[in-house]
Design a protein around this motif. Structure first.
Motif, PDB file in Angstrom:
ATOM      1  N   VAL A 321       2.352  -7.009   3.843  1.00  0.00           N
ATOM      2  CA  VAL A 321       2.884  -6.418   2.613  1.00  0.00           C
ATOM      3  C   VAL A 321       1.890  -6.547   1.471  1.00  0.00           C
ATOM      4  O   VAL A 321       1.602  -5.574   0.748  1.00  0.00           O
ATOM      5  CB  VAL A 321       4.223  -7.086   2.241  1.00  0.00           C
ATOM      6  N   LEU A 322       1.334  -7.746   1.297  1.00  0.00           N
ATOM      7  CA  LEU A 322       0.388  -7.963   0.203  1.00  0.00           C
ATOM      8  C   LEU A 322      -0.908  -7.190   0.413  1.00  0.00           C
ATOM      9  O   LEU A 322      -1.501  -6.677  -0.551  1.00  0.00           O
ATOM     10  CB  LEU A 322       0.095  -9.458   0.059  1.00  0.00           C
ATOM     11  N   SER A 323      -1.358  -7.087   1.662  1.00  0.00           N
ATOM     12  CA  SER A 323      -2.587  -6.335   1.943  1.00  0.00           C
ATOM     13  C   SER A 323      -2.401  -4.853   1.662  1.00  0.00           C
ATOM     14  O   SER A 323      -3.266  -4.209   1.048  1.00  0.00           O
ATOM     15  CB  SER A 323      -3.014  -6.557   3.400  1.00  0.00           C
ATOM     16  N   VAL A 324      -1.281  -4.309   2.105  1.00  0.00           N
ATOM     17  CA  VAL A 324      -1.007  -2.891   1.849  1.00  0.00           C
ATOM     18  C   VAL A 324      -0.873  -2.632   0.357  1.00  0.00           C
ATOM     19  O   VAL A 324      -1.390  -1.629  -0.174  1.00  0.00           O
ATOM     20  CB  VAL A 324       0.259  -2.453   2.597  1.00  0.00           C
ATOM     21  N   LEU A 325      -0.207  -3.533  -0.357  1.00  0.00           N
ATOM     22  CA  LEU A 325      -0.057  -3.390  -1.803  1.00  0.00           C
ATOM     23  C   LEU A 325      -1.421  -3.426  -2.497  1.00  0.00           C
ATOM     24  O   LEU A 325      -1.700  -2.619  -3.394  1.00  0.00           O
ATOM     25  CB  LEU A 325       0.845  -4.496  -2.351  1.00  0.00           C
ATOM     26  N   SER A 326      -2.271  -4.349  -2.064  1.00  0.00           N
ATOM     27  CA  SER A 326      -3.606  -4.451  -2.645  1.00  0.00           C
ATOM     28  C   SER A 326      -4.414  -3.179  -2.414  1.00  0.00           C
ATOM     29  O   SER A 326      -5.093  -2.678  -3.323  1.00  0.00           O
ATOM     30  CB  SER A 326      -4.340  -5.657  -2.045  1.00  0.00           C
ATOM     31  N   ILE A 327      -4.325  -2.636  -1.213  1.00  0.00           N
ATOM     32  CA  ILE A 327      -5.071  -1.412  -0.893  1.00  0.00           C
ATOM     33  C   ILE A 327      -4.546  -0.227  -1.690  1.00  0.00           C
ATOM     34  O   ILE A 327      -5.325   0.588  -2.199  1.00  0.00           O
ATOM     35  CB  ILE A 327      -4.993  -1.145   0.624  1.00  0.00           C
TER      36      ILE A 327
END
Length: 361
Positions: A321-327
């Motif tokens: 979730v955090l990786s997708v949000l960051s991207i």
């Protein structure tokens, strides 16, 4: 009788201002400041995040599905874009130092601008750590101390003023950008630990962690007369998330495992991120918006290390979730900046202050 043909005069206009290009370049240099390195911070953090995710794909089936659809060339291009942007901004800022030293001096004396002087060195450290396999590690590791040394020099300058100069008391001039100095120390500790310089890493981590506590407590107890950040600069409040996230990554490299101390820092940064997620996003400049990107990337990097240590479903899901949000945040900022390049160096910038030479926005 033949009609008389009246020839029309041909007008040739020659630009009589040979210094026009020089004036345009000079105008860019006068509007540039160290705050623009937030863009390279975001690029470097994003490149490092992609490198970390690729290394952890074997531990997450969800990541495998996502990364299989992305060519490896894209990740390599992201790093080269980061390097090109860093070199360009570094060259422009070097020219600014040569041609407009008065403005650089004013920036160094500004209570916000001096903190952003850490940003170029942090960006270089992130670039070296995210370097692809085509770049020999022995080269990047041998020059990494070149970017750690200026951080220490700035530490002596800034932290020394907090103790000895009444006009620079931290209780008056503390603001969220004061945490960039902390991030610089923690990034240096992380890089030193990756090189195997454990004692140097512990030293840098001690400086960063100690002053982070001081800055954090001071910001929580700000007095009514202290310097405040205007509403248009609210994105810098996400630096509250970046500092503990970077601390967990640095201590993870020093200790060799994502232990309890790392988890405490990660949970604290996750709590701050949740608290700031609904913060007012009023902002007037493109550059200020980039302060959202790299703190979220640091948090995603910490979640990746947490997922590697803690097995189960929650930790990998949180990382995803955090990786997708960051991207997504990074891509939105990239597209918005690409379609509004004319706003990067605005002529009538409301944040431009001639009395200081250049106000950091």
């Amino acid at each position: 009788m033949e009609d008389e043909i009246t020839p029309h005069p041909i007008k040739i206009t020659i630009n009589q201002d040979p210094d026009q290009n020089d004036k345009h370049c000079s105008s860019i240099l006068t509007r540039l400041h160290a705050g623009y390195f937030r863009i390279t911070l975001s690029l470097g953090a994003q490149a490092l995040l992609w490198k970390t995710l690729v290394e952890h794909t074997h531990e997450s089936l969800a990541l495998q599905r996502v990364l299989r659809t992305l060519p490896s060339t894209v990740i390599l291009l992201l790093w080269w874009l980061s390097l090109f942007t860093q070199l360009t901004l570094s060259l422009l800022y070097l020219l600014r130092c040569v041609r407009h030293f008065r403005m650089v001096k004013a920036e160094f004396s500004h209570y916000v601008g001096v903190n952003y002087l850490f940003a170029p060195w942090i960006s270089w450290l992130l670039l070296l750590q995210s370097a692809p396999s085509v770049v020999p590690k022995i080269i990047s590791y041998r020059i990494i101390w070149v970017f750690i040394l200026p951080v220490v020099v700035l530490d002596v300058k800034i932290y020394g003023q907090w103790f000895t100069t009444e006009k620079r008391l931290l209780s008056i001039f503390a603001n969220p950008t004061s945490q960039i100095s902390v991030i610089g120390n923690l990034a240096g500790a992380w890089a030193a630990a990756e090189m195997g310089w454990r004692e140097s890493a512990v030293c840098m981590f001690t400086l960063g962690a100690t002053h982070y506590l001081v800055v954090l407590i001071t910001l929580y107890q700000r007095l009514s007369g202290s310097c405040r950040i205007p509403a248009r600069l609210r994105p810098v409040y996400f630096l509250f998330v970046a500092a503990p996230s970077m601390g967990s990554l640095a201590w993870n490299s020093i200790s060799g495992s994502f232990d309890t101390s790392c988890k405490m820092l990660f949970f604290f940064s996750l709590f701050l991120f949740t608290s700031l997620f609904i913060v007012n996003k009023e902002c007037t400049t493109i550059v200020a918006w980039w302060a959202y990107s790299f703190p979220v990337s640091f948090l995603a990097l910490a979640s990746a290390e947490y997922a590697q240590q803690v097995k189960g479903v929650v930790a990998p899901g949180l990382m995803l979730v955090l990786s997708v949000l960051s991207i997504l945040v990074f891509l939105c900022l990239m597209m918005f900046t690409a379609f509004n390049t004319n706003l990067l160096f605005r002529e009538n910038d409301p944040n431009f202050n001639k009395s200081l030479g250049n106000t950091i926005h």
